[in-house]
Design a protein around this motif. Structure first.
Motif, PDB file in Angstrom:
ATOM      1  N   ASP A   1       2.852  38.746  56.630  1.00  0.00           N
ATOM      2  CA  ASP A   1       3.981  39.059  55.755  1.00  0.00           C
ATOM      3  C   ASP A   1       4.796  37.804  55.437  1.00  0.00           C
ATOM      4  OD1 ASP A   1       5.868  40.802  54.382  1.00  0.00           O
ATOM      5  OD2 ASP A   1       7.197  40.387  56.074  1.00  0.00           O
TER       6      ASP A   1
ATOM      7  N   SER B   1       5.452  36.115  51.742  1.00  0.00           N
ATOM      8  CA  SER B   1       6.821  36.049  51.213  1.00  0.00           C
ATOM      9  C   SER B   1       7.186  34.682  50.650  1.00  0.00           C
ATOM     10  CB  SER B   1       7.814  36.401  52.328  1.00  0.00           C
ATOM     11  OG  SER B   1       7.844  35.369  53.312  1.00  0.00           O
TER      12      SER B   1
ATOM     13  N   CYS C   1       8.143  34.992  46.721  1.00  0.00           N
ATOM     14  CA  CYS C   1       9.305  35.809  46.363  1.00  0.00           C
ATOM     15  C   CYS C   1      10.577  35.359  47.070  1.00  0.00           C
ATOM     16  CB  CYS C   1       9.040  37.280  46.663  1.00  0.00           C
ATOM     17  SG  CYS C   1       8.913  37.671  48.420  1.00  0.00           S
ATOM     18  N   SER C   2      10.456  34.572  48.125  1.00  0.00           N
ATOM     19  CA  SER C   2      11.648  34.126  48.843  1.00  0.00           C
ATOM     20  C   SER C   2      12.308  32.923  48.184  1.00  0.00           C
ATOM     21  CB  SER C   2      11.285  33.777  50.288  1.00  0.00           C
ATOM     22  OG  SER C   2      10.358  32.708  50.320  1.00  0.00           O
TER      23      SER C   2
ATOM     24  N   MET D   1       8.444  47.173  52.278  1.00  0.00           N
ATOM     25  CA  MET D   1       9.627  46.305  52.185  1.00  0.00           C
ATOM     26  C   MET D   1       9.324  45.044  51.380  1.00  0.00           C
ATOM     27  SD  MET D   1      11.471  46.603  55.935  1.00  0.00           S
ATOM     28  CE  MET D   1      10.004  46.287  56.893  1.00  0.00           C
ATOM     29  N   ARG D   2       8.109  44.509  51.552  1.00  0.00           N
ATOM     30  CA  ARG D   2       7.751  43.305  50.797  1.00  0.00           C
ATOM     31  C   ARG D   2       7.646  43.604  49.312  1.00  0.00           C
ATOM     32  NH1 ARG D   2       9.486  39.427  51.384  1.00  0.00           N
ATOM     33  NH2 ARG D   2       8.983  39.552  53.621  1.00  0.00           N
ATOM     34  N   CYS D   3       7.024  44.745  48.960  1.00  0.00           N
ATOM     35  CA  CYS D   3       6.905  45.115  47.546  1.00  0.00           C
ATOM     36  C   CYS D   3       8.279  45.340  46.917  1.00  0.00           C
ATOM     37  CB  CYS D   3       6.054  46.367  47.401  1.00  0.00           C
ATOM     38  SG  CYS D   3       4.315  46.116  47.791  1.00  0.00           S
ATOM     39  N   GLU D   4       9.153  46.032  47.627  1.00  0.00           N
ATOM     40  CA  GLU D   4      10.507  46.268  47.095  1.00  0.00           C
ATOM     41  C   GLU D   4      11.239  44.944  46.894  1.00  0.00           C
ATOM     42  OE1 GLU D   4      13.712  48.493  45.663  1.00  0.00           O
ATOM     43  OE2 GLU D   4      11.605  48.986  46.019  1.00  0.00           O
ATOM     44  N   CYS D   5      11.038  44.016  47.817  1.00  0.00           N
ATOM     45  CA  CYS D   5      11.669  42.705  47.691  1.00  0.00           C
ATOM     46  C   CYS D   5      11.152  41.981  46.453  1.00  0.00           C
ATOM     47  CB  CYS D   5      11.393  41.887  48.948  1.00  0.00           C
ATOM     48  SG  CYS D   5      12.011  40.195  48.899  1.00  0.00           S
TER      49      CYS D   5
ATOM     50  N   ASN E   1      12.589  43.696  43.267  1.00  0.00           N
ATOM     51  CA  ASN E   1      14.016  43.385  43.101  1.00  0.00           C
ATOM     52  C   ASN E   1      14.222  41.928  42.691  1.00  0.00           C
ATOM     53  OD1 ASN E   1      14.903  45.966  43.732  1.00  0.00           O
ATOM     54  ND2 ASN E   1      15.029  45.539  45.928  1.00  0.00           N
ATOM     55  N   ARG E   2      13.441  41.025  43.271  1.00  0.00           N
ATOM     56  CA  ARG E   2      13.553  39.615  42.898  1.00  0.00           C
ATOM     57  C   ARG E   2      13.192  39.429  41.428  1.00  0.00           C
ATOM     58  NH1 ARG E   2      15.916  34.940  44.294  1.00  0.00           N
ATOM     59  NH2 ARG E   2      15.345  35.224  46.488  1.00  0.00           N
TER      60      ARG E   2
ATOM     61  N   SER F   1      13.612  50.664  42.096  1.00  0.00           N
ATOM     62  CA  SER F   1      13.580  49.645  41.052  1.00  0.00           C
ATOM     63  C   SER F   1      12.580  49.961  39.949  1.00  0.00           C
ATOM     64  CB  SER F   1      13.230  48.281  41.670  1.00  0.00           C
ATOM     65  OG  SER F   1      12.060  48.370  42.441  1.00  0.00           O
TER      66      SER F   1
END
Length: 638
Positions: free
Chosen positions: A464, A468, A471-472, A526-530, A533-534, A602
């Motif tokens: 994970d 990330s 997207c981070s 959680m990773r997909c939602e992040c 949203n990003r 989202s």
């Protein structure tokens, strides 16, 4: 008659020729004058190898050693039964030792060949008693310990021949070796390595190449594979080799105790053991004094690793080490696995400081080979009645998790390679990164391994954190990211989707597979939602400017994978789904999903995205929800 032949002809001849070779003139001869040409005398040409008396006597000595070798090869069992033959053998060894130390290259090689011919011709037949074998080891040991350390071509060639002779000797006579003799053999080989890496021998080696003597050592090491009756020696052999990898340090206190629970064979006496051998009855003791060898498990061996230039020896040693450990017996292999994994991990992290070197690449390949070829299979077979203790198995998985976490996450901020790397090399490096992720996903996390839940959590977390990376980053920075970094991030994300997904081909899931999918699905959501949203936040921030390609590719990849994702009922049980959605999944219709998409608020905002491809994918997803679930259930679920 035979005794008369030995004592009145063979040995006196050897003594006479040795004396003449040592005392004859070294002055160069001129050939006989043939005439006058241009006012100058013309002499017969004499080859440089025969232009002194000493060189001619050296050639005679070579012929004598060759004759003695033929004699011993043919009649050694009979000669050994003669009175006082041991005394004659001692005399021969003394001549051989003096010739190796003081003779020319041809004489030294002839002396070694005389011993090797005798040993190899009779050891495999059982006609060469142990005291004679030990006496040959004595000669080789004394030479390697006391030979000159300067880098002369003659000295190096003779040392190479001695090392090859030791390897061949062990291959042919391994049934005669006991634990102490094998330790002594390793100590002799280790002494040669230490001398090479700590003296000036390396200074004249070709740039970028391992010194000639170390190349010979690398040829000999595979020959030293312990025989079946020497299975406990595997640990000593492998630990000796581990000392020459970079950054080798002792394991934390307590780990040795855990290893001890695996097998009582992990008890290793001091390597510095002097061989004691009883000579045959009515014979004198051997005249060749045995050299004292330093223990290679002491600090002297660690010092030897400090001066290895550019990790050249370690690069060549890693494939040899991995080949050997894959051949080791199960118990010894299990004991040494954590130490080998730790050392390979240390070599892998050299990528940060030396990205151009091959050491980290070879370490990654070796680590992958061990995972695919042995570790996962060994731990799968470790049931409740296994002789491998649970703490020992846990120790292996801790080391595996450490290597993945440190290499993939802790050292992601690595130094960039120089421009000297070819496009093909850069492509191979990227492929190597992809392979290590594939093995983690397909060979480890999808297998019925016995790793505890906390190790599985660490491995999933490592994937994970790698996924990330894109997207981070803020939109201004993500544009500067190299393409291979974004591809690697998507690869890790794809692996998470694969671990969450269920297909009919997988059939009944193992307990480990089920636990992994439950861990992964929560992390993946959680990773997909992040990511979604990003993407929405970046669209607002960039205004009329187009989004970076990396960001767009990432969100499109997530939406496509969500469309294809089908999960197992056990996996869905950990999700915060509405009871209506759970009951839909429980019906068990093929291809149905407990639709994860309703977990993403989202999605409704992405319908009006400026990116046409994203907008189309979201609409397709909403249609999929409406098709698989009734609108009432969808609205209730939301």
């Amino acid at each position: 008659m035979w005794e008369d032949c030995l004592w009145n002809y063979v040995f006196p001849t050897l003594d006479r020729v040795s004396h003449m070779a040592a005392t004859s003139s070294k002055d160069e001869w001129q050939g006989k004058e043939l005439g006058i040409r241009g006012g100058k005398a013309v002499h017969m040409l004499i080859h440089h190898s025969r232009n002194t008396a000493q060189k001619q006597w050296d050639e005679t000595l070579v012929l004598v050693f060759s004759g003695i070798a033929r004699l011993l090869r043919s009649f050694f069992p009979f000669l050994r039964s003669l009175n006082n033959f041991w005394s004659g053998w001692e005399s021969l060894l003394l001549f051989v030792k003096n010739s190796i130390f003081n003779g020319s290259k041809e004489v030294s090689l002839a002396a070694i060949n005389c011993l090797q011919t005798t040993v190899l011709g009779h050891c495999s037949k059982g006609n060469f008693p142990t005291p004679y074998l030990v006496s040959v080891l004595d000669v080789y040991e004394v030479f390697l310990q006391k030979s000159p350390n300067y880098n002369g071509s003659t000295t190096i060639k003779v040392k190479q021949e001695v090392l090859l002779g030791l390897g061949e000797l062990y291959v042919q006579a391994q049934r005669m070796f006991d634990d102490q003799m094998y330790k002594r053999l390793l100590a002799i080989i280790g002494l040669a390595i230490k001398q090479t890496v700590t003296k000036s021998d390396n200074c004249e080696a070709e740039p970028g190449h391992v010194p000639h003597l170390l190349r010979t050592v690398l040829e000999v090491l595979p020959m030293l594979r312990p025989a079946e009756h020497l299975s406990s020696m595997w640990l000593i052999l492998l630990r000796e080799l581990l000392q020459y990898l970079p950054g080798q340090d002792s394991p934390p206190q307590g780990e040795e105790e855990e290893a001890g629970e695996v097998s009582t064979s992990d008890h290793i006496p001091d390597v510095n053991v002097k061989m004691k051998c009883e000579t045959p009855k009515d014979t004198a003791s051997a005249s060749v004094q045995k050299a004292e060898l330093p223990s290679l498990t002491s600090s002297s061996a660690q010092e030897a690793t400090v001066n290895i230039p550019s990790y050249l020896l370690a690069e060549k040693l890693i494939p040899v080490l991995v080949d050997l450990i894959l051949q080791a017996p199960a118990v010894e292999k299990y004991i040494i696995f954590p130490e080998v994994i730790h050392s390979l991990g240390r070599s892998m992290t050299t990528r940060r400081d030396n990205p151009d070197d091959s050491l980290w690449r070879l370490a990654v390949k070796g680590f992958n080979r061990m995972l695919v070829g042995d570790i996962s299979e060994t731990t799968v077979d470790s049931g409740p009645d296994s002789k491998f203790s649970k703490p020992a198995r846990l120790r292996i998985w801790k080391k595996v998790a450490d290597v993945y976490e440190i290499f993939l996450v802790g050292y992601c901020g690595r130094a960039l390679p120089s421009n000297s790397l070819s496009p093909a090399t850069l492509k191979d490096d990227e492929s190597l990164e992809m392979t290590i992720v594939d093995i983690l996903g397909e060979q480890i996390l999808k297998s019925p391994i016995d790793a505890p839940i906390e190790i599985l959590q660490r491995l999933v977390s490592t994937l994970d954190r790698c996924a990330s990376r894109t997207c981070s980053l803020p939109v201004e920075t993500v544009e500067l990211m190299p393409l291979h970094c974004s591809r690697f991030s998507l690869k890790c994300l794809q692996t998470l989707f694969s671990l969450s997904s269920f297909s009919d081909e997988e059939g009944n899931w193992s307990l480990t597979r089920s636990e992994v999918s439950k861990l992964v699905i929560m992390v993946l959501m959680m990773r997909c939602e992040c990511i979604l949203n990003r993407f929405l936040a970046d669209e607002k921030d960039v205004g009329d400017r187009p989004l970076p390609t990396v960001r767009l590719e990432e969100v499109i990849f997530v939406l496509q994978e969500l469309t294809r994702l089908v999960i197992h009922y056990d996996t869905a049980s950990v999700l915060p789904l509405n009871p209506h959605l759970r009951s839909t999944l429980a019906e068990g219709s093929s291809g149905k999903r407990p639709h994860l998409l309703v977990l993403f608020p989202s999605l409704s905002e992405l319908v009006v995205s400026r990116e046409g491809r994203v907008r189309e994918l979201v609409k397709d997803l909403l249609k999929l929800i409406a098709k698989e679930l009734t609108l009432e259930k969808v609205s209730t679920g939301c």
